[in-house]
Design a protein around this motif. Structure first.
Motif, PDB file in Angstrom:
ATOM      1  N   UNK A  78       8.116  43.955   3.007  1.00  0.00           N
ATOM      2  CA  UNK A  78       7.190  42.825   3.076  1.00  0.00           C
ATOM      3  C   UNK A  78       6.135  43.130   4.125  1.00  0.00           C
ATOM      4  N   UNK A  79       4.875  42.861   3.777  1.00  0.00           N
ATOM      5  CA  UNK A  79       3.787  42.992   4.733  1.00  0.00           C
ATOM      6  C   UNK A  79       3.148  41.628   4.965  1.00  0.00           C
ATOM      7  N   UNK A  80       2.985  41.259   6.219  1.00  0.00           N
ATOM      8  CA  UNK A  80       2.286  40.028   6.589  1.00  0.00           C
ATOM      9  C   UNK A  80       0.870  40.416   6.986  1.00  0.00           C
ATOM     10  N   UNK A  81      -0.099  40.086   6.150  1.00  0.00           N
ATOM     11  CA  UNK A  81      -1.487  40.510   6.368  1.00  0.00           C
ATOM     12  C   UNK A  81      -2.168  39.629   7.430  1.00  0.00           C
ATOM     13  N   UNK A  82      -3.257  40.156   7.957  1.00  0.00           N
ATOM     14  CA  UNK A  82      -4.030  39.441   8.971  1.00  0.00           C
ATOM     15  C   UNK A  82      -5.490  39.378   8.555  1.00  0.00           C
ATOM     16  N   UNK A  83      -6.152  38.310   8.956  1.00  0.00           N
ATOM     17  CA  UNK A  83      -7.595  38.179   8.797  1.00  0.00           C
ATOM     18  C   UNK A  83      -8.139  37.702  10.136  1.00  0.00           C
ATOM     19  N   UNK A  84      -9.168  38.356  10.626  1.00  0.00           N
ATOM     20  CA  UNK A  84      -9.692  38.039  11.963  1.00  0.00           C
ATOM     21  C   UNK A  84     -10.205  36.610  12.090  1.00  0.00           C
ATOM     22  N   UNK A  85     -10.490  35.972  10.957  1.00  0.00           N
ATOM     23  CA  UNK A  85     -10.970  34.596  10.998  1.00  0.00           C
ATOM     24  C   UNK A  85      -9.841  33.585  11.141  1.00  0.00           C
ATOM     25  N   UNK A  86      -8.588  34.067  10.990  1.00  0.00           N
ATOM     26  CA  UNK A  86      -7.428  33.179  11.081  1.00  0.00           C
ATOM     27  C   UNK A  86      -6.749  33.394  12.432  1.00  0.00           C
ATOM     28  N   UNK A  87      -6.685  32.347  13.248  1.00  0.00           N
ATOM     29  CA  UNK A  87      -6.114  32.459  14.588  1.00  0.00           C
ATOM     30  C   UNK A  87      -4.730  31.829  14.684  1.00  0.00           C
ATOM     31  N   UNK A  88      -4.322  31.109  13.660  1.00  0.00           N
ATOM     32  CA  UNK A  88      -3.026  30.435  13.702  1.00  0.00           C
ATOM     33  C   UNK A  88      -1.908  31.363  13.234  1.00  0.00           C
ATOM     34  N   UNK A  89      -0.684  31.086  13.688  1.00  0.00           N
ATOM     35  CA  UNK A  89       0.487  31.864  13.279  1.00  0.00           C
ATOM     36  C   UNK A  89       0.945  31.444  11.889  1.00  0.00           C
ATOM     37  N   UNK A  90       1.572  32.353  11.199  1.00  0.00           N
ATOM     38  CA  UNK A  90       2.161  32.067   9.902  1.00  0.00           C
ATOM     39  C   UNK A  90       3.565  31.512  10.121  1.00  0.00           C
ATOM     40  N   UNK A  91       3.821  30.324   9.615  1.00  0.00           N
ATOM     41  CA  UNK A  91       5.130  29.689   9.757  1.00  0.00           C
ATOM     42  C   UNK A  91       5.996  30.100   8.564  1.00  0.00           C
ATOM     43  N   UNK A  92       7.184  30.634   8.833  1.00  0.00           N
ATOM     44  CA  UNK A  92       8.054  31.163   7.784  1.00  0.00           C
ATOM     45  C   UNK A  92       9.404  30.462   7.839  1.00  0.00           C
ATOM     46  N   UNK A  93       9.855  29.976   6.695  1.00  0.00           N
ATOM     47  CA  UNK A  93      11.175  29.340   6.617  1.00  0.00           C
ATOM     48  C   UNK A  93      12.258  30.400   6.764  1.00  0.00           C
ATOM     49  N   UNK A  94      13.351  30.097   7.469  1.00  0.00           N
ATOM     50  CA  UNK A  94      14.408  31.096   7.653  1.00  0.00           C
ATOM     51  C   UNK A  94      14.973  31.650   6.353  1.00  0.00           C
ATOM     52  N   UNK A  95      14.880  30.876   5.256  1.00  0.00           N
ATOM     53  CA  UNK A  95      15.401  31.331   3.967  1.00  0.00           C
ATOM     54  C   UNK A  95      14.302  31.750   2.995  1.00  0.00           C
ATOM     55  N   UNK A  96      13.122  32.010   3.514  1.00  0.00           N
ATOM     56  CA  UNK A  96      11.995  32.357   2.637  1.00  0.00           C
ATOM     57  C   UNK A  96      12.240  33.638   1.861  1.00  0.00           C
ATOM     58  N   UNK A  97      12.887  34.622   2.498  1.00  0.00           N
ATOM     59  CA  UNK A  97      13.044  35.927   1.868  1.00  0.00           C
ATOM     60  C   UNK A  97      14.432  36.132   1.264  1.00  0.00           C
ATOM     61  N   UNK A  98      15.228  35.053   1.185  1.00  0.00           N
ATOM     62  CA  UNK A  98      16.526  35.170   0.528  1.00  0.00           C
ATOM     63  C   UNK A  98      16.320  35.578  -0.922  1.00  0.00           C
ATOM     64  N   UNK A  99      17.039  36.585  -1.356  1.00  0.00           N
ATOM     65  CA  UNK A  99      16.862  37.125  -2.701  1.00  0.00           C
ATOM     66  C   UNK A  99      16.234  38.499  -2.680  1.00  0.00           C
ATOM     67  N   UNK A 100      15.443  38.790  -1.648  1.00  0.00           N
ATOM     68  CA  UNK A 100      14.858  40.123  -1.489  1.00  0.00           C
ATOM     69  C   UNK A 100      15.869  41.035  -0.789  1.00  0.00           C
TER      70      UNK A 100
END
Length: 471
Positions: A78-100
């Motif tokens: 999994x890659x979490x991409x970045x954009x310089x115009x976005x300053x906020x953190x990405x909020x991820x649910x603890x079970x978001x990647x269940x199944x991968x």
């Protein structure tokens, strides 16, 4: 005041509708949170190493919801991409990647957990983390108990206490920074400093040894040109075709793989191909897939950099073709339908031939009328079927033929002249139907005189009588 309240209610109502809207791209479905943000709710792509973008359309990707990767066991990175115009953190649910089945994470943007534990806590197979363009928050790598390698690139400017909580299996921490980052006595809690090797630029070893808390690593080594981890770029392997394919036994399919780094094509990239089931479908070094037996195989293209291997896969389903090349269905009954039950999987084209004295009126596949054309020999060719189906053929008795003028049969007279059709000798209220030669209905009326701009062979049906003529 009432008008103002009504306007506000209308605005709020519109907002509520848009806030529930679902949008999508090639890989993900997103739920609109508000007029600026969306949440990732489902992975719909086929890549084994997908990237979660920072921006989709005009929205900021703000969350990754629970269950996004349910049933996606082929996802290994999994890659979490970045954009310089976005300053906020990405909020991820603890079970978001269940199944991968994650073995690698690439983080370019700050993240926050939406729960009490890290999003990676339920993924014991994660071995490698590349942190580039994001700061190490306290949830970043917490609970990655099996992680053995972490690469910190120069855009990282801060490591929070607790970032490495329960990372006791870590064997190597690589830092690209020539100057050590500011840390505290709790920053490396969770790391076995006697076992983990700190790897830094060669000319910075002395500086790290002399710096508080960094110097507590028992082993600090330097990178040479041969061993330095390649500066992690945005590496992708794109297959063409990229979606699942169906082949018959004996068929071949040429796949191609394009490797890009930071959206630039790597011209001399060496890709390794392999198949999960060589007896079903094999693949050679050029990407040519050969189908051998009925079943399913996953074809994977892999590209190795100095620090990681990027893969992309597609699924190949191989079917056993029909035993006969053509199946001829001869129409012998005076009226009605003929059904072909349980059509074999993916047969070769089916030919439907009308017996002399009859015409095919229409062809239906599972009660759905399909678009076909009557060829010069009075045949319909049905495209290959992707699944079992019932074929229904509707036909009529061959009509009396004429080219214009009057047609008489069984006391019914049809007069045809310059687009005008007049039917005499029928009961008031009888339906008159006009078809083109391929069975497409042009008119259905109880008027016994009609005008048409259609030109060409036509079929007129009145009651049980059928007339064929040219307009």
């Amino acid at each position: 005041m009432k008008r103002y309240i009504f306007a506000m209610c209308f605005i709020l109502n519109c907002f509520a509708i848009s806030a529930n809207e679902i949008i999508s791209d090639d890989n993900f479905k997103y739920e609109v949170i508000d007029d600026e943000n969306v949440a990732v709710v489902s992975y719909i792509g086929s890549l084994t190493s997908p990237s979660i973008p920072a921006i989709v359309e005009e929205y900021v990707v703000a969350e990754v919801r629970e269950g996004t990767f349910v049933g996606k066991s082929k996802v290994i990175s999994i890659e979490i991409k970045k954009d310089n115009s976005v300053q906020t953190a990405l909020r991820i649910h603890p079970n978001a990647f269940d199944g991968a089945n994650l073995t690698e994470i690439i983080i370019r943007r700050d993240i926050e957990s939406m729960g009490e534990i890290s999003p990676w806590a339920n993924h014991p197979n994660i071995e490698t983390a590349h942190i580039r363009g994001a700061n190490l928050t306290k949830e970043m790598l917490a609970d990655c108990s099996q992680i053995i390698r972490v690469n910190l690139f120069s855009p990282v400017t801060n490591i929070e206490d607790g970032a490495f909580a329960d990372c006791s299996s870590l064997e190597r921490l690589w830092c690209q920074h020539a100057t050590p980052l500011s840390v505290t006595d709790a920053t490396f809690d969770g790391i076995d400093l006697n076992k983990c090797v700190l790897q830094v630029p060669e000319d910075a070893i002395a500086t790290y040894r002399a710096t508080d808390y960094w110097g507590e690593f028992r082993t600090i080594s330097g990178d040479s040109e041969d061993t330095v981890v390649d500066v992690l770029t945005d590496v992708k392997v794109t297959l063409n075709p990229s979606d699942a394919q169906v082949l018959n036994v004996g068929e071949t399919l040429q796949l191609s793989a394009i490797v890009t780094e930071e959206d630039e094509t790597v011209g001399d990239a060496v890709v390794t191909w392999n198949s999960s089931a060589e007896d079903v479908a094999s693949v050679d070094e050029s990407g040519l897939v050969s189908a051998h037996a009925a079943g399913t195989a996953t074809i994977t293209a892999a590209y190795a950099t100095d620090s990681r291997t990027v893969k992309s896969s597609i699924e190949i389903e191989v079917l056993q073709p029909a035993e006969t090349e053509n199946i001829a269905l001869i129409l012998k009954m005076p009226a009605g339908t003929i059904e072909l039950p349980e059509a074999s999987l993916r047969p070769t084209p089916l030919r439907i031939v009308a017996e002399s004295g009859y015409l095919i009126n229409s062809v239906l596949l599972d009660d759905r009328e399909i678009t076909t054309e009557l060829d010069g020999e009075g045949r319909y060719t049905v495209a290959q079927l992707a699944k079992s189906a019932t074929l229904t053929v509707v036909y009529v008795q061959a009509p009396v033929s004429s080219v214009g003028g009057d047609i008489n049969t069984n006391n019914i007279k049809v007069c045809v002249y310059n687009g005008e059709i007049s039917v005499k000798g029928v009961t008031q209220g009888d339906v008159v139907e006009l078809y083109d030669i391929n069975g497409r209905l042009l008119y259905s009326t109880t008027d016994h005189t009609l005008f048409t701009s259609y030109r060409g062979p036509a079929i007129l049906i009145v009651g049980n009588q059928v007339f064929k003529f040219s307009l």
